[in-house]
Design a protein around this motif. Structure first.
Motif, PDB file in Angstrom:
ATOM      1  N   ASP A 202       0.754  -1.197   0.084  1.00 52.79           N
ATOM      2  CA  ASP A 202       0.097  -0.077   0.062  1.00 52.79           C
ATOM      3  C   ASP A 202       0.680   1.415   0.023  1.00 52.79           C
ATOM      4  O   ASP A 202       0.540   2.230  -0.666  1.00 52.79           O
ATOM      5  CB  ASP A 202      -0.942  -0.046   1.148  1.00 52.79           C
ATOM      6  N   ILE A 203       2.080   1.269   0.574  1.00 54.42           N
ATOM      7  CA  ILE A 203       3.175   2.415   0.442  1.00 54.42           C
ATOM      8  C   ILE A 203       3.664   2.572  -0.675  1.00 54.42           C
ATOM      9  O   ILE A 203       3.811   3.755  -1.229  1.00 54.42           O
ATOM     10  CB  ILE A 203       3.952   2.302   1.829  1.00 54.42           C
ATOM     11  N   LEU A 204       3.801   1.490  -1.290  1.00 55.60           N
ATOM     12  CA  LEU A 204       4.518   1.283  -2.900  1.00 55.60           C
ATOM     13  C   LEU A 204       3.673   2.152  -3.713  1.00 55.60           C
ATOM     14  O   LEU A 204       3.781   2.420  -4.720  1.00 55.60           O
ATOM     15  CB  LEU A 204       4.945   0.027  -3.117  1.00 55.60           C
ATOM     16  N   GLU A 205       1.982   1.669  -3.442  1.00 53.78           N
ATOM     17  CA  GLU A 205       1.109   2.496  -4.274  1.00 53.78           C
ATOM     18  C   GLU A 205       0.758   3.906  -4.188  1.00 53.78           C
ATOM     19  O   GLU A 205      -0.044   4.414  -4.665  1.00 53.78           O
ATOM     20  CB  GLU A 205      -0.237   1.575  -4.184  1.00 53.78           C
ATOM     21  N   HIS A 206       1.403   4.497  -3.027  1.00 57.85           N
ATOM     22  CA  HIS A 206       1.098   6.071  -2.742  1.00 57.85           C
ATOM     23  C   HIS A 206       1.730   6.547  -4.135  1.00 57.85           C
ATOM     24  O   HIS A 206       2.797   6.461  -4.586  1.00 57.85           O
ATOM     25  CB  HIS A 206       2.112   6.294  -1.523  1.00 57.85           C
ATOM     26  N   PRO A 207       1.138   7.545  -4.545  1.00 57.21           N
ATOM     27  CA  PRO A 207       1.206   8.060  -5.972  1.00 57.21           C
ATOM     28  C   PRO A 207       2.760   8.845  -5.839  1.00 57.21           C
ATOM     29  O   PRO A 207       3.458   8.481  -6.931  1.00 57.21           O
ATOM     30  CB  PRO A 207       0.313   9.206  -6.062  1.00 57.21           C
ATOM     31  N   SER A 208       3.184   9.335  -4.771  1.00 57.30           N
ATOM     32  CA  SER A 208       4.278   9.993  -4.880  1.00 57.30           C
ATOM     33  C   SER A 208       5.674   9.063  -4.487  1.00 57.30           C
ATOM     34  O   SER A 208       6.682   8.949  -5.256  1.00 57.30           O
ATOM     35  CB  SER A 208       4.499  10.850  -3.664  1.00 57.30           C
ATOM     36  N   VAL A 209       5.416   7.983  -3.685  1.00 54.49           N
ATOM     37  CA  VAL A 209       6.449   6.907  -3.629  1.00 54.49           C
ATOM     38  C   VAL A 209       6.531   6.187  -4.968  1.00 54.49           C
ATOM     39  O   VAL A 209       7.570   5.986  -5.515  1.00 54.49           O
ATOM     40  CB  VAL A 209       5.639   5.975  -2.691  1.00 54.49           C
ATOM     41  N   ARG A 210       5.475   5.897  -5.465  1.00 58.16           N
ATOM     42  CA  ARG A 210       5.543   5.045  -6.625  1.00 58.16           C
ATOM     43  C   ARG A 210       5.990   5.746  -7.960  1.00 58.16           C
ATOM     44  O   ARG A 210       6.783   5.140  -8.701  1.00 58.16           O
ATOM     45  CB  ARG A 210       4.206   4.533  -7.494  1.00 58.16           C
ATOM     46  N   THR A 211       5.766   6.951  -8.110  1.00 59.28           N
ATOM     47  CA  THR A 211       6.407   7.977  -9.032  1.00 59.28           C
ATOM     48  C   THR A 211       8.018   7.989  -9.095  1.00 59.28           C
ATOM     49  O   THR A 211       8.701   7.976  -9.688  1.00 59.28           O
ATOM     50  CB  THR A 211       5.877   9.324  -8.834  1.00 59.28           C
ATOM     51  N   ILE A 212       8.486   8.182  -7.607  1.00 56.82           N
ATOM     52  CA  ILE A 212       9.936   8.151  -7.459  1.00 56.82           C
ATOM     53  C   ILE A 212      10.512   6.985  -7.839  1.00 56.82           C
ATOM     54  O   ILE A 212      11.758   6.981  -8.294  1.00 56.82           O
ATOM     55  CB  ILE A 212      10.066   8.750  -6.014  1.00 56.82           C
ATOM     56  N   ILE A 213       9.944   5.867  -7.188  1.00 56.68           N
ATOM     57  CA  ILE A 213      10.663   4.548  -7.630  1.00 56.68           C
ATOM     58  C   ILE A 213      10.689   4.155  -9.118  1.00 56.68           C
ATOM     59  O   ILE A 213      11.701   3.862  -9.608  1.00 56.68           O
ATOM     60  CB  ILE A 213       9.931   3.412  -6.797  1.00 56.68           C
TER      61      ILE A 213
END
Length: 233
Positions: free
Chosen positions: A211-222
């Motif tokens: 669920d944290i990896l799906e956070h828009p900012s986290v996912r964008t950065i990764i």
């Protein structure tokens, strides 16, 4: 056009869901023209031919161990131009006993502070805190994080030990509550890049769960980090 090759190395502690976490990003890699190879151990790092043909390594291996030949192969590949990226314990808490690995990635998980003792129930959520990831001046201009604003998360907040070879794109600050032994707030890098020979490394400390990896900012950065770290022509 020759496809780029991404090597996904996953395993270690099951609590970070290495299979589910990496599966989340496989469609993105395929859509961006990567041929994928998936391995469940670092054995492949000792295969010089395989590493020479790899443009990007996505590692998700929390704790575990790595043999001398494997870490030597990983270091040689990155120095020669292979990109290396990952998130949370899958890259910043891997292979704790290998100083050569720790030097390569430039940061090692030390702790994740917890809630007030009376609010702990004995599960993973005892270490889920509300905190903010704050972009640095460099981060606001860097291709990985440009346009991303400071963002709040409720999850594990990593305190990492690092060195100044890192280019820090975002930080997080740990407060000094009375139930922990430190006496002033501590700022740790949350997102950083590192150049090693011809290779690029990107580390994101948020990413404890899907669920944290799906956070828009986290996912964008990764996802941007994967593209940025990939071997350059």
């Amino acid at each position: 056009m020759t496809a780029r090759t991404a090597l996904i190395v996953r395993g270690g502690w099951d609590g970070h869901e290495p299979v589910a976490a990496t599966e989340l990003f496989l469609p993105f890699l395929r859509e961006n023209g990567y041929a994928l190879r998936i391995e469940d151990s670092p054995d492949v790092y000792a295969d010089s031919d395989a590493m020479a043909a790899t443009d990007l390594i996505v590692q998700c291996v929390t704790m575990s161990t790595i043999e001398r030949e494997q870490v030597e192969g990983l270091r040689a590949a990155v120095e020669a131009g292979t990109g290396l990226t990952g998130w949370h314990g899958g890259i910043a808490d891997s292979y704790r006993a290998s100083s050569d690995y720790l030097q390569l990635v430039g940061g090692q998980f030390a702790t994740h502070p917890g809630k007030r003792p009376e609010k702990r129930a004995g599960g993973p959520a005892d270490n889920y805190l509300d905190y903010t990831v704050e972009l640095t001046e460099l981060g606001r201009a860097h291709p990985i994080t440009a346009g991303v604003e400071d963002f709040a998360l409720t999850t594990e907040q990593y305190w990492v030990l690092t060195d100044d070879l890192n280019d820090v794109l975002a930080t997080t600050t740990h407060p000094a509550p009375p139930w922990h032994p430190w006496h002033r707030p501590i700022t740790s890098p949350a997102i950083w890049t590192r150049e090693w020979g011809a290779g690029r490394i990107v580390v994101s400390t948020p990413g404890h769960s899907v669920d944290i990896l799906e956070h828009p900012s986290v996912r964008t950065i990764i996802e941007r980090g994967m593209l940025w770290a990939t071997r350059r022509a």
